[in-house]
Design a protein around this motif. Structure first.
Motif, mmCIF file in Angstrom:
data_model
loop_
_atom_site.group_PDB
_atom_site.id
_atom_site.type_symbol
_atom_site.label_atom_id
_atom_site.label_comp_id
_atom_site.label_asym_id
_atom_site.label_seq_id
_atom_site.Cartn_x
_atom_site.Cartn_y
_atom_site.Cartn_z
ATOM 1 N N LYS A 66 0.849 -1.183 0.000
ATOM 2 C CA LYS A 66 0.000 0.000 0.000
ATOM 3 C C LYS A 66 0.889 1.239 0.000
ATOM 4 N N ALA A 76 1.092 -5.387 2.015
ATOM 5 C CA ALA A 76 -0.358 -5.583 1.976
ATOM 6 C C ALA A 76 -0.747 -6.977 1.477
ATOM 7 N N GLN A 129 -5.237 -2.642 -3.412
ATOM 8 C CA GLN A 129 -3.966 -3.372 -3.364
ATOM 9 C C GLN A 129 -4.200 -4.885 -3.334
#
Length: 399
Positions: A66, A76, A129
């Motif tokens: 992220k 992420a 993401q």
């Protein structure tokens, strides 16, 4: 009761009713708005994300990060591609020795990466993401190492064996091979190519009318004219590179091709004709560094990564396509970041992210007005360092 008193009483009642109705409507509107905010799904497509391809020989993965508003990266998630990474023979820092092994297709909100060790290509749907809906397909050749996308069409560059490009239609279920789309590049070698010889990158020109491939072993840039249906001419137009070992390339705002040349760390620029012929604008401009291979546009500048000494250089390309070195070293060299390879820029050009194969980390920089770079983040979470036995990351995109 007098007529005047009855009128005043009636007015109060009407006013109170209107006020209650207005408040009730406001409360209802507020509740609906909050409900929408709470239940609305995340926006589709990549957002504030950086994706890195691990290219692990034991099992290729995509590492998601992220990106904050100030450019910092936070891990992420990691996603298996279902295929295997690979290492080109003799590769010193960059396992695939290519540019464009991982691409993001904003039109279809899709991330596409190569599995060089499995001869396959994997696509994911992207939301923020997060990755989902994995699909894999044969690349149509050996050692896939670069991907190009334009409209609803993708081409994959196979660098091993009989080097070729293979066309695919981009569908909701990933990539679908286009019958009769495979084209030979006229060079042959082992299934696992030598890093200094294999083709390095495939990409469409910005108008989609040509598909270009850089080939190190022949010091040439092969250009296929592209039909309206995404099909290629039967044979490429072969153009001699201005510098030896042409590697990575991108395009300026005028659609000119800007190419790195690894042997003497130079950059050349070309006008691309509709017939696939290249006309030189700038010839082999040196940067004084060691083994320049990758190039990325960001914030009005172009940045080149020289893996031999881990330098990142800044260039300016003027309105006529002339190349000028702005900074031989746009950022001080660091022992913590060695083996600079592939790069990616955020969509707004404010940040540049550089893979460091030897140390296994990502450096994130803010692009300054003078072309210099300011370090804002360093990510290491789960990223593999380069090893001839285990592989090493190559391929990065940012949104």
């Amino acid at each position: 009761m007098s007529t005047r008193r009855r009128t005043r009483t009636k007015s109060r009642v009407i006013g109170l009713s209107v006020a209650v109705t207005t408040v009730a409507a406001a409360v209802a509107t507020f509740s609906v708005a909050n409900a929408d905010e709470e239940t609305a799904p995340a926006a589709a497509g990549a957002d504030h994300a950086v994706f890195v391809q691990g290219n692990e020989v034991s099992g290729n993965t995509i590492h998601a990060f992220k990106r904050s508003d100030n450019g910092e990266l936070t891990a992420a998630g990691t996603y298996k591609t279902g295929g295997k990474g690979a290492v080109a023979t003799g590769a010193p820092t960059d396992a695939l020795a290519s540019q464009g092994s991982l691409v993001y297709d904003a039109r279809h909100q899709m991330l596409i990466g190569v599995n060089a060790g499995s001869g396959s290509v994997t696509s994911f749907s992207v939301s923020g993401q997060k990755l989902s809906d994995r699909h894999s397909v044969s690349s149509g050749g050996d050692f896939p190492l670069s991907v190009a996308v334009y409209g609803d069409t993708a081409y994959v560059l196979n660098g091993g064996g009989e080097a070729s490009v293979q066309g695919f239609a981009i569908t909701e279920k990933g990539l679908k091979p286009m019958p009769g789309s495979k084209r030979s590049l006229g060079v042959k070698g082992p299934a696992v190519p030598v890093f200094s010889d294999n083709p390095a990158q495939v990409s469409f020109t910005p108008d989609g009318k040509n598909l270009a491939v850089t080939i190190k072993s022949t010091n040439s840039i092969e250009v296929f004219p592209v039909g309206s249906d995404g099909s290629l001419a039967r044979k490429a137009v072969s153009n001699k590179s201005e510098g030896n070992v042409p590697f990575g390339f991108t395009f300026d705002q005028g659609g000119r091709m800007v190419v790195t040349e690894a042997e003497k760390s130079t950059v050349s620029s070309y006008d691309v004709g509709s017939d696939g012929k290249l006309a030189t604008v700038s010839a082999a401009v040196p940067n004084g560094q060691n083994t320049l291979c990758w190039i990325q546009a960001a914030g009005g500048f172009f940045y080149g990564a020289s893996t031999g000494n881990s330098a990142v250089s800044a260039y300016r390309v003027d309105s006529d396509g002339k190349v000028e070195v702005v900074a031989k070293q746009a950022v001080p060299l660091s022992a913590d970041s060695r083996g600079a390879i592939d790069m990616a820029a955020s969509a707004d050009g404010a940040f540049l992210y550089v893979q460091n194969g030897t140390t296994g980390n990502i450096d994130g920089f803010r692009v300054e007005a003078n072309g210099k770079l300011t370090l804002v983040t360093k990510a290491t979470d789960g990223l593999p360092r380069f090893s001839a036995e285990t592989g090493g990351m190559e391929g990065i995109v940012a949104a």
